[in-house]
Every structure is written in structure tokens, then in C-alpha cells.
Design an enzyme around this catalytic site. Structure first.
Site, PDB file in Angstrom:
ATOM      1  N   TYR A 103      -9.937 -18.033  -0.806  1.00  8.85           N
ATOM      2  CA  TYR A 103      -9.423 -17.491  -2.060  1.00  8.85           C
ATOM      3  C   TYR A 103      -9.643 -18.510  -3.166  1.00  8.85           C
ATOM      4  CZ  TYR A 103      -6.948 -14.172   1.001  1.00  8.85           C
ATOM      5  OH  TYR A 103      -6.625 -13.230   1.950  1.00  8.85           O
TER       6      TYR A 103
ATOM      7  N   LEU B 108      -0.662  -1.326  -0.408  1.00  4.26           N
ATOM      8  CA  LEU B 108      -0.634  -0.423  -1.557  1.00  4.26           C
ATOM      9  C   LEU B 108      -2.028   0.065  -1.938  1.00  4.26           C
ATOM     10  CD1 LEU B 108       2.050  -2.209  -3.766  1.00  4.26           C
ATOM     11  CD2 LEU B 108       2.336  -0.282  -2.203  1.00  4.26           C
ATOM     12  N   GLY B 109      -2.954   0.003  -0.974  1.00  3.99           N
ATOM     13  CA  GLY B 109      -4.285   0.543  -1.222  1.00  3.99           C
ATOM     14  C   GLY B 109      -5.016  -0.153  -2.355  1.00  3.99           C
TER      15      GLY B 109
ATOM     16  N   PHE C  81      -3.975   1.156  -5.728  1.00  6.16           N
ATOM     17  CA  PHE C  81      -4.128   2.572  -6.056  1.00  6.16           C
ATOM     18  C   PHE C  81      -2.805   3.332  -6.004  1.00  6.16           C
ATOM     19  CE2 PHE C  81      -5.713   6.939  -5.673  1.00  6.16           C
ATOM     20  CZ  PHE C  81      -6.696   6.928  -6.651  1.00  6.16           C
TER      21      PHE C  81
END
Length: 344
Positions: free
Chosen positions: A65, A213-214, A217
Site C-alpha cells: 500500500y 461494502l463493495g 458501491f
């Protein structure tokens, strides 16, 4: 609306090796990379501190990251005595060369990555250390054997794998008990349910869920992918492309309508669905905003009936588009060659 951080964040056993974490974690990736430009460091440290002070003490990062900058950020946030109050997870095994992600689980590389992560994080030991992805050219026994040495040297406490197949998990678990498997699991990503989740439960391995949470989305539907930065990898996801987006937004609206009936937000409803998959499941939603963090914590107060769970399952079954494009390798549930093929 169940959005206040006054809601109690409980504790849970993660796996069967003694690790305990908050029932909801904090994914820190989006603070530094993959979702566009890095966010301002002071603001991100404030989010981390707010999370920990609210009981969300399970922090998730990785050396890729940034690369590296997210671990440095976490290290700065933990200064001043906060280290003892958190469960710190990081990962190794993926690097970036010429803009391409590569998977490397070679023992020497694992060791070098761990040593570097310890320095960036400013800690003596990482609580949970994952292979970020599985190297299909190397027997899993070799990689986990090196992680076992790091446990024995007290540089890491517990071992995890991310996106590993059932057979890979079982073989790894023989070398050293695996504490957690990290994978993507949400209303619209269900492929782990057939084999990987049952295997984890059979072996007493905890389940850590990223992107519950997709990838944003379930927060605002199609609006979540409007005006994305050119460096945001979500721009390449088939599920978010025009040919699928309009259809999927209609499904989101159905989720939103159900959330309204429940008196919560759509993101809380989707996150509650993950929480109710079992007491061995810990979602780690990422955010860069305190308001969203409080909403995520609020999901712990949302309880779904069996009928509501079934309704959400029906909606989710209609989604269009894959979770990643071909240019973004995911190495899902990967196999590795047999140990007999390895030559030192």
C-alpha cells in the site's frame, strides 16, 4: 439512523490460536493508495485515532500500500502509547515493478519484507502477518515455513493467508496453524462460500473480510464511481463499467429502499449482512472519513431477520460484471505446486 460511534464495538476470537480483535476492523489501504491520490496524513491519523478510541482496534495494512507509505502512516499514528491498544495486521508477498503487481513468496523475500515492515511500523512484532497473495510457482509449505520461523523469532505472532484455495489452506495449516484467511466477501462477491469458508470453519480459522461494502458501491451506488481519479483502480472494474453500472445501480436502489425501511443506511445494511455471516467473521471496511467510520460502527446495531437476509441474497444474485478486470490480477483461491517439486 444507527450511525453513532457510541455503539459498543465488541471483541471476538479470531481463529483458534488465541488472537482476539475488535468485531470490526479498519482497512487502511485507501488512505495511501489504489483509490486515487494519498490523503492528507494528519487527517488519516485522526481517523485512525478516532477508530481506536471508538473500539475499532484491528488495523489492516500492507507493504504494497503506497507502496510502503501506509505502513509509515500507521507507524506514526501508533506513536505515543497507542501500540498496546491495537491489533496490527500487515502483509507481504506482492510487489510493484513498472506499474505491475507481482506475487513473490520466496523465503528470503518474506524475511526481508517483514524486517522492513517492522521498521516502517516502528514495532518489535506484527500481530497478524499475511501472505498477501499466493505464489503459484512455490509450494505453500516453503513460504509458511519461513513465516513459522518469524513466529518462533517473535517478529510476528500469528500467520494469515489472503485469497488462498482450500487445498492451499489445508497444506499451510499442517506446517503451522493459520489464524486467519482474508478474502473479499460481500453481497455481490460470494465465491468463497462454496469451499473456502467451510474449510476455514472446519480448521478453526478466522475469516477477515476486505471490501465488505463493495469498494464503496453500497454507500452511494453509481455515485461512488463518478469522477474517480485517473489512478483509482476501480475505473477498470467490469462491475462499474457503463454496460453494467446502470443495471447494478438499480439493484443498489433496492438495497437502499430496504435500508430505509430498517432505519439505517445502505452501507450499514450491507455491512450488517457480513457481520451476520457468523461470529468467526471480521469485516475490515476502509474509510478516510470519520463520518463514514461512525456509520460503519453503526452497522453493529443493525439486525437482519432470516427473511431480510434472503431478500438481500435474491437482490445480489442479479449483479452484472466481474469484480476485477483481466489487467488486475486477483489470484483468487490459488493452488501451489507440491512440496516434492521444490529444490533448495
Amino acid at each position: 439512523m444507527a450511525t453513532k460511534s457510541k455503539i459498543r464495538v465488541g471483541r471476538m476470537k479470531l481463529g483458534s490460536e488465541g488472537m482476539e480483535v475488535s468485531t470490526q476492523g479498519l482497512g487502511c489501504m485507501s488512505m495511501s493508495s489504489f483509490y486515487g491520490l494519498p490523503k492528507p496524513e494528519p487527517e488519516m491519523i485522526a481517523v485512525i485515532h478516532h477508530a481506536v478510541n471508538s473500539g475499532v482496534t484491528f488495523l489492516d495494512t500492507s507493504d504494497v500500500y503506497g507502496p510502503h507509505t501506509n505502513e509509515i502512516l500507521i507507524g506514526k499514528a501508533l506513536k505515543g502509547g497507542m501500540r498496546e491498544t491495537v491489533e496490527l495486521a500487515s502483509k507481504c508477498g506482492v510487489n510493484v515493478e513498472n506499474g505491475k503487481l507481482n506475487v513473490v513468496n520466496d523465503p528470503a523475500y518474506i524475511r526481508a519484507c517483514c524486517e522492513a515492515s517492522l521498521k516502517r511500523l516502528g514495532v518489535d512484532c506484527i500481530d497478524l502477518y499475511y501472505l498477501h497473495r499466493i505464489d503459484t510457482t512455490l509450494p505453500i509449505e516453503v513460504a509458511v515455513g519461513e513465516l513459522k520461523k518469524l513466529v518462533e523469532e517473535r517478529k510476528i505472532k500469528y500467520i494469515g493467508l489472503s485469497e488462498a484455495s482450500t487445498s492451499t489452506i489445508k497444506r499451510a495449516h499442517v506446517v503451522h496453524p493459520i489464524t486467519a484467511i482474508q478474502l473479499e466477501w460481500n453481497l455481490w462477491i460470494r465465491d468463497a462460500e462454496e469451499e473456502v469458508i467451510p474449510t476455514c470453519r472446519e480448521l478453526g480459522i478466522g475469516i477477515v473480510v476486505y471490501s465488505p461494502l463493495g469498494k464503496g458501491f453500497f454507500t452511494s451506488g453509481a455515485k461512488a464511481v463518478e469522477n474517480l481519479h485517473k489512478n483509482d483502480f476501480r475505473k477498470s472494474i467490469p462491475r462499474f463499467q457503463p454496460e453494467n453500472l446502470e443495471h447494478n445501480h438499480k439493484l443498489f436502489e433496492r438495497v437502499k429502499d430496504m435500508a430505509t425501511r430498517k432505519g439505517c443506511t445502505s452501507s450499514q445494511l450491507a455491512l450488517a449482512w457480513v457481520h451476520q455471516q457468523g461470529n468467526d467473521v471480521c469485516p475490515i471496511p476502509g474509510t478516510t472519513r470519520i463520518h463514514n467510520l461512525e456509520q460503519n460502527i453503526g452497522a453493529l446495531a443493525v439486525k437482519l431477520t432470516p427473511e431480510e437476509m434472503a431478500e438481500l441474497d435474491d437482490i445480489a444474485s442479479l449483479v452484472k460484471g466481474d469484480r476485477f478486470g483481466p489487467e488486475m490480477a486477483t489470484w483468487r483461491h490459488e493452488e501451489t505446486p507440491p512440496l516434492s517439486s521444490w529444490k533448495v
